[in-house]
Every structure is written in C-alpha cells, then in structure tokens.
Design an enzyme around this catalytic site. Sequence first.
Site, PDB file in Angstrom:
ATOM      1  N   HIS A 271       0.135   5.005   2.414  1.00 48.14           N
ATOM      2  CA  HIS A 271       0.080   4.719   3.894  1.00 48.14           C
ATOM      3  C   HIS A 271       0.595   2.565   4.772  1.00 48.14           C
ATOM      4  CE1 HIS A 271      -1.617   8.095   4.442  1.00 48.14           C
ATOM      5  NE2 HIS A 271      -2.322   8.223   3.422  1.00 48.14           N
ATOM      6  N   ASP A 334      -5.829   6.068  -0.352  1.00 49.13           N
ATOM      7  CA  ASP A 334      -5.573   7.639  -0.272  1.00 49.13           C
ATOM      8  C   ASP A 334      -4.586   7.681  -0.299  1.00 49.13           C
ATOM      9  OD1 ASP A 334      -5.837   6.079   2.646  1.00 49.13           O
ATOM     10  OD2 ASP A 334      -5.852   8.085   3.406  1.00 49.13           O
ATOM     11  N   GLU A 335      -4.281   8.454  -0.970  1.00 45.21           N
ATOM     12  CA  GLU A 335      -3.104   9.648  -0.631  1.00 45.21           C
ATOM     13  C   GLU A 335      -2.281   8.902  -1.252  1.00 45.21           C
ATOM     14  OE1 GLU A 335      -3.921  12.882   2.764  1.00 45.21           O
ATOM     15  OE2 GLU A 335      -3.687  10.594   3.241  1.00 45.21           O
ATOM     16  N   SER A 336      -1.667   7.908  -2.189  1.00 48.89           N
ATOM     17  CA  SER A 336      -0.940   7.042  -2.354  1.00 48.89           C
ATOM     18  C   SER A 336       0.164   7.775  -3.414  1.00 48.89           C
ATOM     19  CB  SER A 336      -0.956   5.536  -3.184  1.00 48.89           C
ATOM     20  OG  SER A 336      -1.851   4.720  -2.169  1.00 48.89           O
ATOM     21  N   HIS A 337       0.709   8.987  -3.613  1.00 51.02           N
ATOM     22  CA  HIS A 337       1.575  10.349  -3.869  1.00 51.02           C
ATOM     23  C   HIS A 337       2.583   9.484  -4.742  1.00 51.02           C
ATOM     24  CE1 HIS A 337      -1.035  12.302  -2.487  1.00 51.02           C
ATOM     25  NE2 HIS A 337      -1.017  12.972  -1.281  1.00 51.02           N
TER      26      HIS A 337
END
Length: 523
Positions: A271, A334-337
Amino acid sequence: MIKNKLMQWLSYTFMLITFITSSCSKPDIPQLSDMSFIPIPAEITSDEGFFIIGSGTSVLVINGNDEVVSTANFLADYINQATGFSVVVKPVDNRSGKGNIVVNIVNDESIHREGYELKVSSANITITATSAEGLFRASQTFRQMLPCSAERKEKATRFGLPACTIKDYPRFAYRGAMLDVSRHFFGVDVVKQFIDYLAEYKMNYLHLHLSDDQGWRIEIKSWPNLTAHGGKTQVGGGEGGFYTQEQFSEIVQYAKDRFITIVPEIDMPGHTNAALASYPELNENGIAPELYTGMEVGFSTLATRKEITYQFVDDVVREISRLIPGEYFHIGGDESHVTKKDDYIYFINRVQEIVASYRKKSIGWDEIATANMLPGNVAQFWASTENAQLAVNQGAKLILSPSSRIYLDMKYDSTTVLGLNWAGYIEVDKAYDWNPAQLIPGIDETHILGVEAPLWTETVETLDDIQYLIFPRILGVAEIGWSPEGLRNWETYQERLAKQAEKLKARNINFYKSPLVQWNCKE
Ligand code: TNX
C-alpha cells in the site's frame, strides 16, 4: 364608560395571569423511558421528582482543575445551544449546588477513569467523576437527555428532566473508528466533524489511514516529495491533498479536547505506491512508478532489504510521533501480496523496533502476527482468525474490526449505491448483533483491547457520503465497545435507535433509513 374601563382592566388582568402562569408553569417532563441512550449506560434507575433547567442554572465545578473547568464548558454549551440561555461554568469550593448542575471531581478508586455517576434530583443535577474524561463521557449522556427540539436549536426556554441516577463505565478500553483519508482526501473540517460524531457516542480513538497507494496525506519535512508529489491525487484522479504538520496538530488537539486519541497509520510495506512514486530509491529497481488512481490493492512494496527504506521509516515515525500524545503508531502491514514472506517478517520486525525507539507501541493489521510481535503491540483483526490466534499466542492484544460486521464501507444491501461488498452486505442489525468475546474461537474478553469500525473511502467522496455509510451503524459499534453485554439486544436497541432519528434529522445528518428499524420520535 365605567363598564368599558372595567372590561379593559379585566382583560389586562387576565392577560397578566396567563403570562405569569405560562412562563412559570412546569414544562413537560419527559419520561425516562422515552429517552434514548446510545450506548446504553451500565445502570439507570428512575427516582421521584424532576429538575428544571432554567436561565438561572449554572454549572458549578467542585475540585476541578483547568481541564475539568474547560470540559464543563461543553456541558454549558449543550444547554445554551438548546435554549438560548447563557449558562456559565463557575469553579466553587463548597457544595452550594441547589438549583444548579454540580460537577464533583472525587478521588474514588471504585469509579473507572472514564466512568461517572449522573444524578438528577429535585434539588440539582450532580455529575461525579474522577477526571475530566469521566465528566466528558457524562456530558454526552446528559446531551442525550435533552429534547429533540434542543438539536433543532429552537429556543426551547426552560426544560425539565426526570429524576434518575445513571452509573456508567466502559466495557473496553479502545473504542474507535478509522477514516481513510488516502483513497479520498478529507480536509481538517471534515475530520473535526467526524471527531464530533465519535465523541457523542463515547468513542475514544480515531485511527487516520494517512498513506496508501493513492496518496500520502501528512507532511514529512525530511521527505518533502511525499506530499508535494505523492499527495497530488486520489482515487478517480481528483486533486487529493495533505495535512501540514500544523494542521495535523490542530486535529490532534481538537480530538484531545474531546478525549479522543488519534492513531496515525502509515501503511507499509505494501500500500505504498504514493511513496514509491515520490522517491525512486525506495523501490527495489530504483525506478519510481506513476501515481495511482485506481482501486486495486496488493501490488506495491517498499524495498525491504535496502537500508534507505529504514532511514525513511525512521524519519517518518520520528516526525509523526512528535505530533501525537497517544501511545500507538499504526504500521499497517496488510495485503503485502508482492512482498516475499521472509522479507515481510524482516520488515515488520525492524519497523516495530523503530516505533519502540520513539516510545510508541505498534498496531498493525492482523498479518503482522506472522512476525514477532513486541510486547505491548496490538494486532487489528479484520480477516484472518488464524492471524488473530497467532497474535494472542504471542501475548498480544487484539482490536476487533471484523470486515463482515463493522466495515463501514460495505453496502447495507444490494441497492446501496455507495460502498463495496467484498465482505458481504452489512445491514444495521448485522453490524450490531455480535459479541466480541464470542467472535473468534479461543479468544475471549481478556485478549481484546476493543473494537474499531473502519471507513475505507474508495467510493466515498463527501461528508454526505461519510454520513450515509457511518450512520447509523457507528452507533451500534459504539454500544458494542461501551455497554455491558448483558444489556444489549437488537430488539431494544432498535427501539432506542429509532428514537434518535429526529435528532439526526435535526442536525442534517444523511443517515440510512434501514427498513429493519421502526423510525420514530415521540416529540
Ligand atoms: C481491504 S482491510 C483493505 C483496504 C481496502 C478495503 C476496502 C484492509 C486491512 N485492507 O486496503 O480499502 O479492503 O474495503
């Protein structure tokens, strides 16, 4: 002639009597049962009699320091706005409280720091608390006792309150909401308005999501391009914006005056497109991407193995930490894909150390529990019960933000125009009717710091939009956080919520008129 004079005299006398009786007659005293308190106080008892607030009423403060006296002004302001009176706050050193509102600050360990007793009797109204904070929470309860006409700012003149005793204290220490100012930017005035909403329902934390792929929203003096470039746009390509440090401090102070703590979030290592676009050296390949105005998530990452990244994080945490009195700094996570798992863990571990070096505790989205959480740090559950359990097994506490219950950006139903629906539709009953202590297997009251309702703003552009998505669901979240579980049930809550409608309307709040609520107001 004489007859005429007599008639005239009689009619003057009649008018005078009517005037005297109407101005001194007892105003209607509302029933305690007609009042609507949200969050519902721990204990309410009805007593004999009533108290009338008139133009001669004052707020007398016993044993209060400056903070208590300035907080008592909120109470006087609520009355003055409602009536047009000029009720004043007077510090006094005795209990000459007859006919007045008496604020009594006591040293009593049996009263919770945020707790209070509010007693209306025929003689006076007394608020007993141990601190200005307790007085502030009590003032919100008092405000909810005022008639709807008060909110309409009709000059209601005197009004009466039924005698009663309210004893109250919070269930959880952390009761918050989050505003995403990155996807769409909201100026200082909107944030202040948001703070007012939280204060009214006894919430005590506002988490500001200050950075994301679409925009960097807080001035960092040592990395000026973050805002000069990274703050220039938002979802949909609008002009974005950012807070100078002075503006941010103004928000922090405004919140503090209302006993709300700001939790700043810098979301990382994912993000981060706005930061990556502003400084090429933060990217693995040294090349800055374009600014981003879409809504996808999970495509960006800071270069977790470059030392410059940690210099950057250190500068950002240092500059922001200086601006906040609160103990928490939110590191996102979050969501550190596109961050490799090992790199993610290495990064989160190092960033927690940086935050600790500025004497703050880290909060992170539940993924951070896959790293080693430092003592005192907090995981914010939003999606993974497994991560929540990992956090608790490390001795960490949880903030509960279950996306399928209290994500305020979820649509109410299939017809809601604003919002998203990846976590399902969230009607007003669904947001209210759950118990934090029974949400996740193995996790009980002792593991829970509190609850927080996030408002992500991919689809939210105006204060009107904010209002529509948070009202009325945020009232339910406030009650989950504050009130004893045994007093909560949807049926009675629904009735209390219905009675709030007139007040919301009177304040021009654009709220969702859920078909599940029998909206009414007995005035
Ligand atoms: C998931 S919840 C996100 C956000 C989005 C949100 C939209 C979480 C920690 N991450 O980046 O804005 O969904 O509902």
